[in-house]
Enzyme design. Structure first.
Site, short mmCIF file in Angstrom:
data_model
loop_
_atom_site.label_atom_id
_atom_site.label_comp_id
_atom_site.label_asym_id
_atom_site.label_seq_id
_atom_site.Cartn_x
_atom_site.Cartn_y
_atom_site.Cartn_z
CG ASP A 30 71.94 66.58 26.31
OD1 ASP A 30 71.85 66.12 27.44
OD2 ASP A 30 71.01 66.54 25.68
CG HIS A 58 76.37 69.01 33.57
ND1 HIS A 58 76.58 70.42 34.22
CD2 HIS A 58 75.47 69.43 32.57
CE1 HIS A 58 75.92 71.19 33.55
NE2 HIS A 58 74.96 70.74 32.51
#
Length: 476
Positions: A30, A58
């Site tokens: 992340d 994503h």
């Protein structure tokens, strides 16, 4: 100004494209890999995924359109780029098709993406079945408080089948008698082992109730037909691409601290998220690798369970979090964690889970740099640190165990739980940096923060993210 910034970005990567350019997460995932991949792939012919599965996530923002990627390479946003799902990726076909459909008709009314002829799926990639996802949930439930915190997307069980040599690969769909017999045998074996009937997991379009093998046979015949135009011998495809001078970007999923070998085991994913996974997950060799970009968030986050020494939120369930005895200090940690979570929008793309937040840990970044050999860093979300509560930034630069400095990140979680974090403190800034276009235009405190990262990691920070948009990136 945006075009000038993008131009500077592209000029800075011109020397990288003679071989594959690799983008890897340097923390627990992340970090914002999708954004740099999105911008870099404008100058690439191929973007390839090499490991993981639909547990990756994503998010790419293009104007008013927001695209969420899980299995597909995020290079799909750029219309001229081919997208490869390598043999190291495990593929849940219903999720793949749901994702393709979401790109063709975005739910937020965004601009549809061109998909036809642009996705290649390796015939050697292993398949994640619904029974793998159900098994994932059963195993997590059985662990109780000791649960790993997986996404329950079936990644671990699928890779276990691969290692046990009972898995099925994409290419097996086109040897139907073998595929059907093996699928039936696998489900029967799992239900016998766990002493229960397996049910369908929850996802868009999923059947309900107990898994019906006859229904599965029908579904997978349909999947095989739809998937057929995507399937390639990825080893040949990649090598022919390099031989013909194609520019290739390898998009890492998850991150180094979730690597099955080098992460905080057992609180890790089940695949190789480090540089070695790029080779084995695409069938390429070390001569094909050029520069390696490590993506580092300006603070630290992780999803799920596991150690997190610089965490700033009072997470009672985490045995690794040292809750301050001082009540006012505990309250400050809560405020800090809440600031990072809210301003940074720290919600997982794949799971929707809130991410745990804390100070930047350069012990982690130095450790993953040793493994991955970063030639440069992309620092993301520096803007989130603006107006940080308390006006002071802390950065972990070392760990001590029983009074002695450690030379690296320890493998033992018991030892890690006993470690003391050594911090350096820097003054924070209050100025809005989201409009900054050059390094010199950043406040001095922000420049000092970046410079310290370079000094401690001995790696150049080449790009600095100061906002979520494509052009909100400083080329240093």
């Amino acid at each position: 100004e945006g075009e000038e910034s993008s131009g500077a970005w592209f000029r800075s990567i011109q020397r990288m494209v003679s071989k594959a350019l690799v983008v890897l997460g340097a923390q627990w995932g992340d970090e914002g890999k999708g954004k740099i991949v999105d911008v870099l792939c404008k100058d690439m012919d191929i973007v390839a995924r090499c490991q993981g599965g639909s547990n990756a996530g994503h998010t790419i923002k293009v104007g008013s359109s927001v695209y969420k990627f899980h299995l597909l390479p995020s290079g799909l946003v750029n219309p001229h780029t081919m997208c490869v799902i390598g043999n190291g990726v495990v593929v849940h076909l219903p999720s793949l098709f749901n994702e393709v459909d979401s790109m063709l008709a975005p739910s937020d009314g965004g601009t549809p993406l061109q998909v036809e002829g642009r996705i290649k799926v390796s015939d050697r990639a292993h398949i994640v079945f619904d029974y793998h996802q159900w098994e994932d949930g059963v195993r997590e439930a059985a662990l109780g408080k000791g649960a790993i915190g997986t996404t329950k997307r079936g990644i671990g069980p699928s890779l276990s089948s691969k290692a046990n040599r009972t898995g099925l690969r994409v290419g097996d769909l086109y040897n139907w008698d073998y595929f059907e017999a093996k699928m039936r045998s696998n489900l029967a074996s799992k239900e016998k082992r766990f002493g229960q009937k397996f049910c369908y997991p929850t996802y868009k379009g999923a059947p309900t109730g107990e898994i019906d093998l006859d229904q599965e046979v029908k579904r997978y015949k349909e999947f095989a037909e739809r998937l057929k135009p995507f399937v390639v011998d990825s080893v040949s495809y990649m090598h022919e691409s390099f031989s013909s001078g194609k520019k290739v970007l390898i998009e890492g999923a998850n991150a180094a601290m979730l690597d099955i070998d080098y992460g905080t085991y057992p609180f890790v994913t089940s695949s190789s998220c480090t540089i070695g996974g790029c080779l084995t997950g695409l069938g390429i060799n070390h001569m094909d690798i050029g520069d390696v970009v490590g993506v580092v968030k300006a603070y630290t986050t992780r999803v799920g369970e596991g150690p997190f020494l610089t965490e700033c939120v009072n997470v009672e369930s985490s045995p690794f979090y040292d809750k301050p005895a001082d009540g006012s200090k505990a309250e400050y940690h809560d405020k800090l964690g809440q600031h990072l979570e809210k301003v940074g929008h720290e919600i997982g793309t794949s799971t929707g889970r809130t991410r745990r937040c804390g100070w930047l840990d350069l012990v982690v970044v130095k450790y993953t740099a040793r493994i991955n050999g970063y030639t440069s860093l992309n620092l993301t979300k520096l803007d989130v640190l603006t107006n940080i509560p308390g006006g002071v930034l802390k950065v972990a630069v070392a760990y001590k165990h029983q009074g002695k400095l450690l030379c690296s990140f320890p493998s033992s979680l018991a030892q890690l739980a006993e470690c003391e974090v050594v911090y350096e403190e820097l003054p924070a800034w209050t100025e809005d940096i989201s409009g900054c276009k050059t390094f010199d235009s950043l406040p001095k405190s922000a420049q000092d923060y970046v410079n310290m990262i370079e000094k401690v990691t001995a790696t150049k920070v080449s790009w600095i993210g100061v906002g979520p948009d494509r052009d909100a990136t400083i080329c240093k």
